[in-house]
Design a protein around this motif. Structure first.
Motif, PDB file in Angstrom:
ATOM      1  N   UNK A  94      33.788  38.526  55.280  1.00  8.65           N
ATOM      2  CA  UNK A  94      33.881  39.090  53.940  1.00  8.65           C
ATOM      3  C   UNK A  94      34.509  40.469  53.937  1.00  8.65           C
ATOM      4  N   UNK A  95      34.089  41.322  54.874  1.00  8.99           N
ATOM      5  CA  UNK A  95      34.698  42.652  54.973  1.00  8.99           C
ATOM      6  C   UNK A  95      36.178  42.555  55.345  1.00  8.99           C
ATOM      7  N   UNK A  96      36.514  41.582  56.197  1.00  9.73           N
ATOM      8  CA  UNK A  96      37.912  41.398  56.562  1.00  9.73           C
ATOM      9  C   UNK A  96      38.719  40.938  55.350  1.00  9.73           C
ATOM     10  N   UNK A  97      38.142  40.057  54.522  1.00  7.99           N
ATOM     11  CA  UNK A  97      38.828  39.628  53.298  1.00  7.99           C
ATOM     12  C   UNK A  97      39.083  40.820  52.371  1.00  7.99           C
ATOM     13  N   UNK A  98      38.109  41.725  52.286  1.00  2.99           N
ATOM     14  CA  UNK A  98      38.294  42.920  51.456  1.00  2.99           C
ATOM     15  C   UNK A  98      39.385  43.813  52.045  1.00  2.99           C
ATOM     16  N   UNK A  99      39.379  43.986  53.370  1.00  2.00           N
ATOM     17  CA  UNK A  99      40.402  44.818  54.009  1.00  2.00           C
ATOM     18  C   UNK A  99      41.789  44.234  53.811  1.00  2.00           C
ATOM     19  N   UNK A 100      41.913  42.922  53.965  1.00  2.00           N
ATOM     20  CA  UNK A 100      43.212  42.277  53.763  1.00  2.00           C
ATOM     21  C   UNK A 100      43.604  42.364  52.287  1.00  2.00           C
ATOM     22  N   UNK A 101      42.618  42.213  51.397  1.00  2.00           N
ATOM     23  CA  UNK A 101      42.906  42.383  49.976  1.00  2.00           C
ATOM     24  C   UNK A 101      43.406  43.774  49.663  1.00  2.00           C
ATOM     25  N   UNK A 112      42.961  37.455  44.878  1.00  2.00           N
ATOM     26  CA  UNK A 112      42.478  36.243  45.539  1.00  2.00           C
ATOM     27  C   UNK A 112      41.578  36.580  46.721  1.00  2.00           C
ATOM     28  N   UNK A 113      41.978  37.567  47.512  1.00  2.36           N
ATOM     29  CA  UNK A 113      41.164  37.945  48.673  1.00  2.36           C
ATOM     30  C   UNK A 113      39.822  38.545  48.243  1.00  2.36           C
ATOM     31  N   UNK A 114      39.815  39.338  47.187  1.00  3.44           N
ATOM     32  CA  UNK A 114      38.558  39.904  46.715  1.00  3.44           C
ATOM     33  C   UNK A 114      37.629  38.809  46.182  1.00  3.44           C
ATOM     34  N   UNK A 115      38.209  37.822  45.511  1.00  2.00           N
ATOM     35  CA  UNK A 115      37.389  36.695  45.037  1.00  2.00           C
ATOM     36  C   UNK A 115      36.795  35.933  46.214  1.00  2.00           C
ATOM     37  N   UNK A 116      37.584  35.800  47.284  1.00  7.05           N
ATOM     38  CA  UNK A 116      37.082  35.147  48.494  1.00  7.05           C
ATOM     39  C   UNK A 116      35.919  35.932  49.087  1.00  7.05           C
ATOM     40  N   UNK A 117      36.031  37.242  49.103  1.00 11.46           N
ATOM     41  CA  UNK A 117      34.952  38.079  49.622  1.00 11.46           C
ATOM     42  C   UNK A 117      33.703  37.969  48.759  1.00 11.46           C
ATOM     43  N   UNK A 118      33.879  37.933  47.436  1.00 14.99           N
ATOM     44  CA  UNK A 118      32.737  37.789  46.542  1.00 14.99           C
ATOM     45  C   UNK A 118      32.013  36.466  46.782  1.00 14.99           C
TER      46      UNK A 118
END
Length: 410
Positions: free
Chosen positions: A198-205, A219-225
């Protein structure tokens, strides 16, 4: 080709071990955090970090830690503390003065090599590289690899920006989710992988946001959520909402920015971090300013300052290392500018420029650009031109489409 295990083992840092003395790693980490607060720094030192220092895995700490260690051990140089020269660790050309912007291609290739090939545990080579098959069973090494990927991305992004790193980082993100979805693991490992992914998804976002790829960032932030909610991880959910609010403001979706910031604040009330609540209040203020809600924005800005003044604490999340007084002033400047109060925006931006560590080129360029724009709009063309010239000189060292667009406009 990856180095052999024997050649990649760094020498232990006996100097730091001596300085720790009779204190346990946890006690030494607490002393580091206390020293940081004494000088207004914010570090997330724990026993694991101390172990990485003593093992030699961290050959040279980042600038915040370096300042803390200089405060703790006055008169000792980084070499006395057992650290390698920063140029040697980061692969910089010794002929380039520290203040000179580096060649983007050279630094980018070095960052990618270190972050995704050699800097983390061995699981980087088998689990996070694009196209690699994950192990049958994931454990502590794989969890550490995912979290190290997050740390390395943030380390590079803090200094210069997200351009050029996004594509490679998405490969690591896919690898992290493959570890979560395609391996067997314990419940504790599942929690660690979910948190890291999740943190990686936020970083990539954030890399997508900073490099102008706003739909990909959303999209990446939604994935993290989604990951945070499935893992019942409120801290991760707060972080995702915080970034979602910032993105929505930049995309002109001001109501969404306010709602996301308010949702984050509800979740963050139980996390015990005043600084986190301060940042979330600033996110809400940014959305309110975009809506033209001046009175509500002023009240929220006042709350953000009051929360910030309570000081840092042990509950502050590690990802907030960027949030200091300069960032507070910079976000306030953006709010005043959105409300059309350019004199007040210029004052806040000038404060941000004065406080910003010059090593963080992107943020310094951002604050200077904001100052120049608000000076011009408030009628001070001469100072605006001077500041704009200073900002333009930083342009070669900025790998952020978001900030480069502002600089080009200036």
């Amino acid at each position: 080709m990856l180095p052999s295990p024997a050649s990649s083992v760094p020498p232990a840092n006996t100097a730091i071990r001596r300085l720790r003395g009779d204190r346990s790693p946890a006690e030494f980490a607490a002393a580091v955090r206390r020293a940081a607060r004494e000088i207004g720094e914010q570090v997330s030192c724990d026993a694991r970090y101390v172990g990485r220092l003593e093992s030699g895995e961290i050959r040279c700490p980042n600038y915040a830690y370096e300042r803390v260690f200089r405060h703790m051990f006055p008169g000792l140089t980084p070499a006395d503390l057992g650290f390698a020269p920063r140029q040697a660790v980061r692969g910089r050309r010794t002929a380039v003065p520290p203040a000179t912007p580096l060649d983007p291609t050279y630094e980018e290739s070095d960052v990618q090599r270190r972050a995704f090939m050699t800097a983390g545990p061995a699981a980087f080579a088998t689990a996070l590289l694009p196209g690699a098959d994950p192990p049958a069973r994931a454990g502590a090494d794989e969890v550490a690899a995912v979290h190290e990927a997050v740390r390395q991305i943030r380390l590079h992004d803090d200094r210069h920006g997200g351009d050029g790193l996004y594509t490679h980082a998405t490969g690591a993100l896919r690898g992290a989710y493959r570890l979560l979805d395609e391996t067997t693991h314990s419940q504790a490992t599942a929690a660690g992988l979910a948190s890291g992914a999740g943190e990686l998804a936020i970083s990539v976002g954030w890399l997508a946001h900073d490099s102008g790829r706003l739909p990909e960032a959303r999209s990446h932030y939604a994935e993290a959520l989604a990951t945070a909610r499935m893992a019942a991880d409120p801290a991760l959910e707060v972080h995702a909402f915080c970034n979602t609010s910032f993105l929505a403001r930049d995309a002109g979706r001001h109501q969404e920015a306010v709602r996301a910031a308010q949702a984050a604040q509800l979740l963050a009330r139980d996390l015990g971090s005043s600084r986190l609540l301060s940042l979330l209040a600033l996110r809400e203020a940014g959305g309110l300013a975009g809506l033209g809600e001046r009175r509500r924005c002023e009240l929220v800005l006042a709350r953000a300052h009051s929360l910030y003044a309570r000081g840092p604490g042990d509950a502050d999340p590690p990802w907030m290392s960027f949030f200091g007084e300069a960032e507070l002033a910079g976000l306030e400047a953006q709010a005043w500018a959105a409300l059309g109060k350019h004199d007040r925006a210029a004052g806040a931006a000038r404060h941000a420029v004065r406080l910003q560590d010059p090593h963080f080129v992107r943020n310094l360029a951002l604050y200077q650009a904001e100052l120049a724009i608000n000076l011009r709009r408030s009628g001070d063309g001469a100072e605006a031109a001077t500041v704009a010239g200073s900002a333009r000189r930083l342009l070669p060292g900025v790998r952020s489409a978001r900030v480069r667009t502002m600089l080009t406009t200036v």
